[in-house]
Design an enzyme around this catalytic site. Sequence first.
Site, PDB file in Angstrom:
ATOM      1  N   TYR A  67       0.850  -1.205   0.000  1.00  0.00           N
ATOM      2  CA  TYR A  67       0.000   0.000   0.000  1.00  0.00           C
ATOM      3  C   TYR A  67       0.875   1.240   0.000  1.00  0.00           C
ATOM      4  CZ  TYR A  67      -5.024  -0.170   0.026  1.00  0.00           C
ATOM      5  OH  TYR A  67      -6.326  -0.236  -0.375  1.00  0.00           O
ATOM      6  N   GLU A  69      -0.662   4.871  -0.519  1.00  0.00           N
ATOM      7  CA  GLU A  69      -1.470   6.076  -0.812  1.00  0.00           C
ATOM      8  C   GLU A  69      -0.617   7.320  -0.664  1.00  0.00           C
ATOM      9  OE1 GLU A  69      -4.737   5.942   1.875  1.00  0.00           O
ATOM     10  OE2 GLU A  69      -5.988   4.767   0.529  1.00  0.00           O
ATOM     11  N   ASP A 220      -7.142  13.082 -24.971  1.00  0.00           N
ATOM     12  CA  ASP A 220      -7.111  11.693 -24.523  1.00  0.00           C
ATOM     13  C   ASP A 220      -6.455  10.896 -25.651  1.00  0.00           C
ATOM     14  OD1 ASP A 220      -7.607   9.042 -23.986  1.00  0.00           O
ATOM     15  OD2 ASP A 220      -9.731   9.312 -23.488  1.00  0.00           O
ATOM     16  N   THR A 246      -4.110   5.537 -21.885  1.00  0.00           N
ATOM     17  CA  THR A 246      -3.996   4.210 -21.294  1.00  0.00           C
ATOM     18  C   THR A 246      -2.585   3.731 -21.616  1.00  0.00           C
ATOM     19  OG1 THR A 246      -4.836   3.215 -23.326  1.00  0.00           O
ATOM     20  CG2 THR A 246      -6.438   3.568 -21.576  1.00  0.00           C
ATOM     21  N   LYS A 249      -2.784  -0.146 -24.854  1.00  0.00           N
ATOM     22  CA  LYS A 249      -3.224  -0.260 -26.251  1.00  0.00           C
ATOM     23  C   LYS A 249      -1.972  -0.220 -27.150  1.00  0.00           C
ATOM     24  CE  LYS A 249      -7.679   2.152 -25.431  1.00  0.00           C
ATOM     25  NZ  LYS A 249      -8.018   1.656 -24.163  1.00  0.00           N
ATOM     26  N   ARG A 255      -2.230  -3.045 -18.231  1.00  0.00           N
ATOM     27  CA  ARG A 255      -3.503  -2.311 -18.251  1.00  0.00           C
ATOM     28  C   ARG A 255      -3.415  -1.183 -17.230  1.00  0.00           C
ATOM     29  NH1 ARG A 255      -6.905  -5.204 -21.302  1.00  0.00           N
ATOM     30  NH2 ARG A 255      -8.463  -3.586 -21.054  1.00  0.00           N
TER      31      ARG A 255
HETATM   32  C1  LIG Z   1      -9.896   7.104 -26.054  1.00  0.00           C
HETATM   33  C2  LIG Z   1     -10.082   6.231 -24.850  1.00  0.00           C
HETATM   34  N1  LIG Z   1     -10.035   6.783 -23.632  1.00  0.00           N
HETATM   35  C3  LIG Z   1     -10.212   6.059 -22.521  1.00  0.00           C
HETATM   36  C4  LIG Z   1     -10.428   4.709 -22.584  1.00  0.00           C
HETATM   37  C5  LIG Z   1     -10.703   3.951 -21.325  1.00  0.00           C
HETATM   38  O1  LIG Z   1      -9.721   3.097 -20.966  1.00  0.00           O
HETATM   39  P1  LIG Z   1     -10.014   1.948 -19.880  1.00  0.00           P
HETATM   40  O2  LIG Z   1     -10.720   0.867 -20.593  1.00  0.00           O
HETATM   41  O3  LIG Z   1      -8.633   1.599 -19.415  1.00  0.00           O
HETATM   42  O4  LIG Z   1     -10.828   2.555 -18.805  1.00  0.00           O
HETATM   43  C6  LIG Z   1     -10.453   4.072 -23.833  1.00  0.00           C
HETATM   44  C7  LIG Z   1     -10.682   2.609 -23.887  1.00  0.00           C
HETATM   45  O5  LIG Z   1     -11.005   1.999 -24.821  1.00  0.00           O
HETATM   46  C8  LIG Z   1     -10.300   4.856 -25.001  1.00  0.00           C
HETATM   47  O6  LIG Z   1     -10.381   4.308 -26.207  1.00  0.00           O
END
Ligand SMILES: Cc1ncc(COP(=O)(O)O)c(C=O)c1O
Length: 417
Positions: A67, A69, A220, A246, A249, A255
């Site tokens: 842990y 935090e 994002d 993320t 991918k 993950r």
């Molecule tokens: C553009 C985008 N943002 C956020 C996410 C969310 O990721 P997670 O599945 O790890 O929550 C995804 C997942 O497919 C995504 O394509």
Amino acid sequence: MFDRYGNDDSNYNQMIIEEIRKTSGKVADLIEKEYFRQKENVELIASENYCSEAVLAACGSCLSWKYAEGYPYERTSGNKGRYYGGTKYVDELEEYCCDKWREVFNTDYHVNVQPHSGSQANFAAFGAVLEIGDKILALNLDNGGHLTHGAPINFSGRTYNIRFYDVDEKGFIDMDDLRKKAHEFKPKMILTGASAYSRIIDFAGFAEVAKEIGAILMVDMAHIAGLVAAGEHPSPFGYADIITTTTHKTLRGPRGGMIFCKQELARKIDTGVFPFAQGGPLEHIIAGKAICAEEALRPEFKEYQHQVRLNCAAFADEFVKMGYNVVTGGTDNHVFLLDFSDREFTGKNLQTACDEAGITLNKNCVPNEKRSPMQTSGVRIGTSPMTSRGWLEEDFRKVAHRIDEIVKKLDKEKKSE
Ligand SMILES: Cc1ncc(COP(=O)(O)O)c(C=O)c1O
């Protein structure tokens, strides 16, 4: 990791499965079945990839027991202190992880590597800079945006006042529409990035519009982060105030999620992650993220991302040649969409038929979608996983013809119904 024929050059997964079998035969059996499914199928899910055994091992290490935090980021954000003892090594690890990711993206932005996922990263980033009811201008789900970009069913759509900018008739992000809506709606945040968008995103153009109206620009880059890291897609660094991603991918890591931000937002972003959105960080996953960053700094990673893009262009081109409706007519990245709005079968029908034939892809909404998200009129196809297994352009061209046979069969079945 599997090679192009599905051979596994290490016995890592088998070793893990046998270890699990000592405690649970049921769980071991299910993992083993999934292992063989992945090994034997053609995996074309655009958001998936195969991470290295080193990443897998870090995620299953003793760090899972710790842990921690709080933050060790005193040097970079002034946020100091953990709420637990015994954090000497995880402190060093987390700072090392942050340093490596700054190196990958060649940036002096602050980075927080604690988000448990991409959705958690977005939740935390919104929470850091927005109040309930604040306005966000984003790309909607049908046009390639993510659930967390304002879908009514998601926390984002329920918490914030969302409006969407559109894509043009070919499926490209419509920058004129963005500008017009930005000036009318005056959002506190403009959000870009996507889950199913196959073209280059003009981050400089987004930054210009955000500046005109004094909005925060959030990107994002979950899908394209690997391409950005390898210089295969323009970088949002220098343009965006906040960048979420993320790590599993195109980046090919464990993950998880991460948030980058301009230094002046560092403290807000850190507080947005902990204590606002999360509790204890997953230090085992952070170790995996650090290894992923090291891997991303190697020349092979750049070669890999380049091949992902070449493969995707060839794959989409084969469908175009066969007369398919590829959204936007092609792709600049690792993903493209096939639009079957004019057919009687749905994206779901095709996904199921492909599954039966050992090809894994997913149904997906397309621009001007008329069907429900559970049915859809399209499928999304990506090249990252199979490129990790050494596939080249010709392999993807061949599989395009296998999918074509499945489509023709579906067409026939629907016509005879
Ligand atoms: C553009 C985008 N943002 C956020 C996410 C969310 O990721 P997670 O599945 O790890 O929550 C995804 C997942 O497919 C995504 O394509």
